[in-house]
Design a protein around this motif. Sequence first.
Motif, PDB file in Angstrom:
ATOM      1  N   GLY A  38     -93.614  52.390 152.484  1.00 19.01           N
ATOM      2  CA  GLY A  38     -95.233  52.113 152.653  1.00 19.01           C
ATOM      3  C   GLY A  38     -96.035  50.608 152.690  1.00 19.01           C
ATOM      4  O   GLY A  38     -96.264  49.450 153.762  1.00 19.01           O
ATOM      5  N   TYR A  39     -95.500  50.443 151.397  1.00 13.83           N
ATOM      6  CA  TYR A  39     -95.799  48.891 151.030  1.00 13.83           C
ATOM      7  C   TYR A  39     -95.516  47.968 151.493  1.00 13.83           C
ATOM      8  O   TYR A  39     -95.372  46.171 152.575  1.00 13.83           O
ATOM      9  N   GLY A  40     -94.045  48.773 151.705  1.00 12.47           N
ATOM     10  CA  GLY A  40     -93.057  47.783 152.132  1.00 12.47           C
ATOM     11  C   GLY A  40     -93.281  46.786 153.777  1.00 12.47           C
ATOM     12  O   GLY A  40     -93.300  45.657 154.323  1.00 12.47           O
ATOM     13  N   MET A  41     -93.700  47.801 154.371  1.00 14.10           N
ATOM     14  CA  MET A  41     -94.635  48.123 156.014  1.00 14.10           C
ATOM     15  C   MET A  41     -95.736  47.451 155.832  1.00 14.10           C
ATOM     16  O   MET A  41     -95.659  46.252 156.887  1.00 14.10           O
ATOM     17  N   VAL A  42     -96.369  47.468 155.025  1.00  9.58           N
ATOM     18  CA  VAL A  42     -98.013  47.567 155.775  1.00  9.58           C
ATOM     19  C   VAL A  42     -97.703  45.125 155.742  1.00  9.58           C
ATOM     20  O   VAL A  42     -98.048  44.587 155.897  1.00  9.58           O
ATOM     21  N   ALA A  43     -97.277  44.952 154.106  1.00  7.09           N
ATOM     22  CA  ALA A  43     -96.352  43.071 153.906  1.00  7.09           C
ATOM     23  C   ALA A  43     -95.768  42.741 154.947  1.00  7.09           C
ATOM     24  O   ALA A  43     -96.554  41.855 154.999  1.00  7.09           O
ATOM     25  N   ALA A  44     -94.955  43.128 155.333  1.00  7.29           N
ATOM     26  CA  ALA A  44     -94.244  43.016 156.593  1.00  7.29           C
ATOM     27  C   ALA A  44     -94.577  42.614 157.399  1.00  7.29           C
ATOM     28  O   ALA A  44     -95.203  41.284 158.674  1.00  7.29           O
ATOM     29  N   LEU A  45     -95.445  43.582 157.901  1.00  9.57           N
ATOM     30  CA  LEU A  45     -96.580  43.513 159.472  1.00  9.57           C
ATOM     31  C   LEU A  45     -97.572  42.751 159.124  1.00  9.57           C
ATOM     32  O   LEU A  45     -97.450  41.162 159.841  1.00  9.57           O
ATOM     33  N   GLY A  46     -98.151  42.368 158.028  1.00 11.65           N
ATOM     34  CA  GLY A  46     -98.876  41.928 157.484  1.00 11.65           C
ATOM     35  C   GLY A  46     -98.470  39.986 157.552  1.00 11.65           C
ATOM     36  O   GLY A  46     -98.810  39.316 158.139  1.00 11.65           O
ATOM     37  N   PHE A  47     -97.300  40.360 157.250  1.00  7.40           N
ATOM     38  CA  PHE A  47     -96.808  38.545 157.400  1.00  7.40           C
ATOM     39  C   PHE A  47     -96.194  37.861 158.579  1.00  7.40           C
ATOM     40  O   PHE A  47     -96.478  37.111 158.851  1.00  7.40           O
ATOM     41  N   VAL A  48     -95.179  39.444 159.498  1.00  3.67           N
ATOM     42  CA  VAL A  48     -94.550  38.850 160.445  1.00  3.67           C
ATOM     43  C   VAL A  48     -96.143  38.385 161.791  1.00  3.67           C
ATOM     44  O   VAL A  48     -96.310  37.468 162.137  1.00  3.67           O
ATOM     45  N   LEU A  49     -97.083  39.086 161.423  1.00  6.75           N
ATOM     46  CA  LEU A  49     -98.125  38.999 162.633  1.00  6.75           C
ATOM     47  C   LEU A  49     -99.470  37.872 162.070  1.00  6.75           C
ATOM     48  O   LEU A  49    -100.191  37.207 162.502  1.00  6.75           O
ATOM     49  N   GLY A  50     -98.853  37.541 160.744  1.00  6.43           N
ATOM     50  CA  GLY A  50    -100.407  36.617 159.995  1.00  6.43           C
ATOM     51  C   GLY A  50    -101.156  36.943 159.961  1.00  6.43           C
ATOM     52  O   GLY A  50    -102.043  36.273 160.183  1.00  6.43           O
ATOM     53  N   LEU A  51    -101.322  37.835 159.182  1.00  2.14           N
ATOM     54  CA  LEU A  51    -102.976  38.669 159.060  1.00  2.14           C
ATOM     55  C   LEU A  51    -103.046  38.479 158.386  1.00  2.14           C
ATOM     56  O   LEU A  51    -102.364  38.526 156.953  1.00  2.14           O
ATOM     57  N   ASP A  52    -103.758  37.015 157.872  1.00  2.00           N
ATOM     58  CA  ASP A  52    -103.854  36.959 155.913  1.00  2.00           C
ATOM     59  C   ASP A  52    -104.812  37.601 155.512  1.00  2.00           C
ATOM     60  O   ASP A  52    -104.292  37.468 154.059  1.00  2.00           O
TER      61      ASP A  52
END
Length: 85
Positions: A38-52
């Motif tokens: 879960g934490y990895g998915m949140v971090a990866a999606l936030g990084f890839v989508l550029g959600l600061d």
Amino acid sequence: MLYPILVEYYVWFSILLLGVTWFARQAKPTTRTNLMYGYGMVAALGFVLGLDWVAGIIFGLLVLEVGRLFKAWLDKKESQLKNKS
């Protein structure tokens, strides 16, 4: 002041969160695995989508994990003090 630091070190905070989760949740491996995914998915999606703003969420989750460890340590010390009395 804190927000630019969070955004700049976003990846490092994400890796630190995964590391703390790995060592903090050793008692329940299934919970640890689910939280890591879960934490990895949140971090990866936030990084890839550029959600600061996800950097703040990662930091908050990190604070919660460390706080959980600190509370467990305090409870252990409290029980040791009660046993001595």
